[in-house]
Motif scaffolding. Structure first.
Motif, mmCIF file in Angstrom:
data_model
loop_
_atom_site.group_PDB
_atom_site.id
_atom_site.type_symbol
_atom_site.label_atom_id
_atom_site.label_comp_id
_atom_site.label_asym_id
_atom_site.label_seq_id
_atom_site.Cartn_x
_atom_site.Cartn_y
_atom_site.Cartn_z
ATOM 1 N N GLY A 194 15.267 87.470 52.795
ATOM 2 C CA GLY A 194 16.488 87.365 53.338
ATOM 3 C C GLY A 194 17.129 86.365 53.460
ATOM 4 O O GLY A 194 16.835 85.723 53.150
ATOM 5 N N GLY A 195 18.796 87.218 52.503
ATOM 6 C CA GLY A 195 19.347 85.779 52.794
ATOM 7 C C GLY A 195 20.134 86.314 50.773
ATOM 8 O O GLY A 195 18.496 85.431 50.674
ATOM 9 N N ASN A 196 20.825 85.446 51.108
ATOM 10 C CA ASN A 196 21.318 85.370 48.601
ATOM 11 C C ASN A 196 22.464 84.391 48.794
ATOM 12 O O ASN A 196 23.095 84.758 49.449
ATOM 13 N N TYR A 231 24.306 96.938 61.064
ATOM 14 C CA TYR A 231 22.613 96.825 60.768
ATOM 15 C C TYR A 231 22.181 96.057 59.818
ATOM 16 O O TYR A 231 20.706 96.221 59.389
ATOM 17 N N HIS A 232 22.442 94.998 58.945
ATOM 18 C CA HIS A 232 22.040 94.333 58.282
ATOM 19 C C HIS A 232 22.601 92.491 57.873
ATOM 20 O O HIS A 232 21.475 91.941 58.287
ATOM 21 N N GLY A 233 24.051 92.740 58.313
ATOM 22 C CA GLY A 233 24.041 90.250 58.337
ATOM 23 C C GLY A 233 25.424 90.618 57.676
ATOM 24 O O GLY A 233 26.735 91.715 58.285
ATOM 25 N N ILE A 242 27.792 83.598 50.176
ATOM 26 C CA ILE A 242 26.541 83.534 50.912
ATOM 27 C C ILE A 242 26.445 84.998 51.680
ATOM 28 O O ILE A 242 27.116 85.759 51.809
ATOM 29 N N HIS A 243 25.112 85.460 51.131
ATOM 30 C CA HIS A 243 24.809 87.093 52.262
ATOM 31 C C HIS A 243 23.850 86.277 53.288
ATOM 32 O O HIS A 243 22.805 85.529 52.585
ATOM 33 N N THR A 244 23.390 86.647 54.414
ATOM 34 C CA THR A 244 22.841 86.276 55.498
ATOM 35 C C THR A 244 22.789 87.330 56.273
ATOM 36 O O THR A 244 23.109 88.365 56.432
ATOM 37 N N HIS A 245 21.335 87.207 57.049
ATOM 38 C CA HIS A 245 21.340 87.947 58.110
ATOM 39 C C HIS A 245 21.300 87.648 59.926
ATOM 40 O O HIS A 245 20.134 87.361 60.146
ATOM 41 N N PRO A 246 22.610 86.686 60.077
ATOM 42 C CA PRO A 246 22.298 86.312 61.175
ATOM 43 C C PRO A 246 22.234 87.559 62.503
ATOM 44 O O PRO A 246 22.364 88.473 62.169
HETATM 45 ZN ZN LIG Z 1 20.536 91.237 53.153
#
Ligand SMILES: [Zn+2]
Length: 268
Positions: free
Chosen positions: A25-27, A206-208, A134-138
């Protein structure tokens, strides 16, 4: 080169330690600035050209450090050359080639459309001053998109601003809320790029979250503050709901004190 790698190692391990980057997850993507760009002069392409789903002339010829698809952010710290890569767009912004990384072989994140389309928006809106996405899942921000009814950009921005007094200073334009869209799709890429042209943070229901900044530290910091506010908000809800909160007048006063340009429409 070492400095550039240290920067992404620090950000990715901070994200993993906060529990924002389970599994793959996350990039992260960083458009290379002039000095970073020059580090890869003379590198021969390591791959054929891969077409991008749409042409992006705004970022033609640019180089990006991007995390790899299927790779774990927590492993970048140990093996940066395996889990990240540097890609270069052609002179039309229609395709890319790999210059370095993804050892022994691999490809950029499946969210590349969202990253590159967002970089087009970010470069334009900041007059070429912002480089990080940044994409992430907090956990708490995601939980909030389940827990609160009828969320939209206005209500979510206000809720986060009210949940911690520093929020309006860190993201005075608020956060853009995107109702669920399929991960990795062009639809999500386009919607995110449009959203990030308006605000520095975009919540995916529902994702980040996605965030941008001049550098990775600034993008990370914005997400970190929003996540902290979401955590406080959920704790308040669990404790029976807010008995009092920051008023519009107090929020405006904080913004004025720190000379922040607030999106006034979020108060209407
Ligand atoms: Zn994601």
């Amino acid at each position: 080169m070492q400095k550039l790698i240290e920067e992404i190692k620090k950000t990715s391990s901070d994200m993993a330690r906060r529990g924002w980057a389970e599994s793959n997850g996350g990039n992260i993507s960083l458009r290379l600035n002039k000095d970073q760009f020059a580090l890869f002069d003379g590198y021969s392409p390591k791959s054929e050209s891969f077409p991008l789903p749409v042409s992006m002339p705004e970022i033609a010829g640019e180089r990006f450090l991007v995390t790899g698809t299927g790779r774990f952010l927590r492993n970048i710290e140990l093996f940066p050359e395996k889990n990240t890569g540097v890609i270069e767009l052609d002179s039309q912004g229609a395709s890319y080639r790999l210059l370095w990384g993804y050892e022994p072989q691999g490809a950029p994140t499946s969210e590349l459309p969202a990253h590159l389309l967002s970089h087009c928006s970010i470069k334009k809106k900041t007059n070429n001053q912002s480089f990080a996405f940044i994409h992430t899942h907090p956990t708490n921000l995601i939980a909030l998109t389940y827990a609160v009814a009828n969320l939209d950009t206005k209500s979510l921005s206000k809720l986060l601003w009210q949940s911690h007094a520093e929020c309006i200073v860190v993201f005075p334009a608020g956060v853009e809320f995107l109702p669920w869209i399929m991960a990795g799709s062009m639809d999500l890429g386009r919607a995110t790029a449009d959203a990030i042209s308006l605000r520095n943070l975009v919540i995916w229901q529902y994702h980040g979250i996605c965030g941008c900044g001049r550098n990775l530290d600034e993008a990370f910091g914005r997400i970190d503050v929003a996540e902290k506010a979401a955590e406080i908000c959920l704790k308040v809800m669990a404790a029976g709901g807010a008995k009092q909160t920051l008023t519009d007048e107090q929020l405006r006063a904080i913004a004025a004190n720190f000379r922040c340009e607030v999106d006034q429409r979020l108060f209407e």
